[in-house]
Write an enzyme that holds these catalytic residues in place. Structure first.
Site, PDB file in Angstrom:
ATOM      1  CE  LYS A  12      17.416 -27.412 -20.661  1.00 13.27           C
ATOM      2  NZ  LYS A  12      18.568 -26.819 -19.916  1.00 13.27           N
ATOM      3  CG  ASP A 147      17.285 -31.990 -19.515  1.00 14.55           C
ATOM      4  OD1 ASP A 147      17.153 -31.929 -18.274  1.00 14.55           O
ATOM      5  OD2 ASP A 147      18.162 -31.353 -20.134  1.00 14.55           O
TER       6      ASP A 147
END
Length: 303
Positions: A12, A147
């Site tokens: 990401k 996350d």
């Protein structure tokens, strides 16, 4: 019985990252635009179950094989901890072997460890507990890493709280991204401590980025790319700023650090522009101590 599943775990980037406060327990409150990219690790999970006399199955060993040697060995690894959490939570009994092909740089601000753990949660669910929902997995996963819920959900998301409160956003417009990981590293904990010591700082226009995503406006999105953590990491690692300046000069719509660093991404409208800029970067002295990739946003939930 033997079952196998293979999952690609995507990295990401943070298109925008703001820190809005600190909780009493020390966790920082964040507001971020998270975007998956097609740089990914590949994990193959094999579950072996043997029916026992007094229970559904015997077993429980977890083996991780990472030929790159980049991931920590043993059950302290996030992949192994995710598998063990699933087994304990749902009373699962199996020997699990994981083979990892590591492509995402470690300690890079790209959620490499978190996305591998997310793949583990999803794989164990698919192999041994198909009734478990993604929402349940995300509720569990936040206890292992802030996350990880996002990495389970994937795509383009607004992340709030400590990163666990996710809101789906329109997909990032089609583009090409050059990703550069300098050899230098940054400690996430130290970066946040240094940010806390600052008296004040400018906050990114996250709402403006959301409006640009809703309008499909790549330029408007890119113009608002900002990461408050770069105030700290960029000061201690000046190579980050030099990389960003290089790609802006080569026509990037934006060039910014991801997460707590030190990776830098540069957004281009076309793959040709991105490849040309990456080729020019590879001719510089900076490139000798960097890994570089050309990547694209991932719109689907899972590869």
């Amino acid at each position: 019985m033997v079952k196998t599943v293979t999952r690609n775990a995507c990295a990401k980037i943070n298109l925008g990252l703001d820190v809005t406060g600190v909780r009493e327990d020390g966790y920082h409150l964040l507001r971020m635009i998270m975007q998956q990219i097609d740089l990914h690790d590949t994990l193959t999970f094999t579950a072996r179950t043997t029916p026992g006399k007094d229970g559904p199955a015997a077993g429980g060993r977890i083996t991780l094989v990472d030929e790159s040697g980049l991931s920590p060995a043993g059950e302290d690894n996030l992949i192994c901890r995710a598998i063990r959490m699933m087994m304990d939570a749902f009373d699962l009994h199996a020997d699990m072997e994981v083979r990892l092909v590591k492509r995402i740089p470690v300690a890079a601000g790209l959620a490499g460890g978190s996305t591998d753990a997310a793949a583990a949660f999803l794989a164990v669910r698919d192999l041994l507990a198909p009734e478990v929902t993604d929402d349940t997995l995300m509720e569990m996963a936040v206890r292992l890493g802030a996350d990880i819920p996002y990495c389970i959900a994937g795509g383009t998301k607004l992340a709030e709280g400590i990163g666990e409160r996710l809101t789906a956003l329109p997909p990032m417009p089609a583009c090409a991204i050059v990703l550069v990981k300098p050899e230098a590293s940054a400690s996430t904990a130290q970066v946040y401590r240094a940010l806390d010591a600052l008296e004040g700082y400018h906050h990114p226009d996250i709402d403006g980025q959301i409006a640009a995503l809703c309008a499909g406006d790549l330029r408007g999105l890119s113009q608002r790319c900002e990461n408050v953590l770069e105030l700290v990491t960029g000061g201690s690692l000046p190579v980050i700023g030099r990389i960003e300046d290089f790609f802006i000069e080569k026509g990037a719509l934006a060039a910014m650090m991801s997460g707590s660093g030190p990776s830098v991404f540069a957004i281009f409208e076309t793959e040709k522009e991105a490849e040309m800029a990456r080729g020019a970067f590879l001719q510089t002295e900076m490139a000798a101590e960097c890994r570089t990739f050309c990547v694209k946003p991932v719109q689907a939930q899972h590869l």
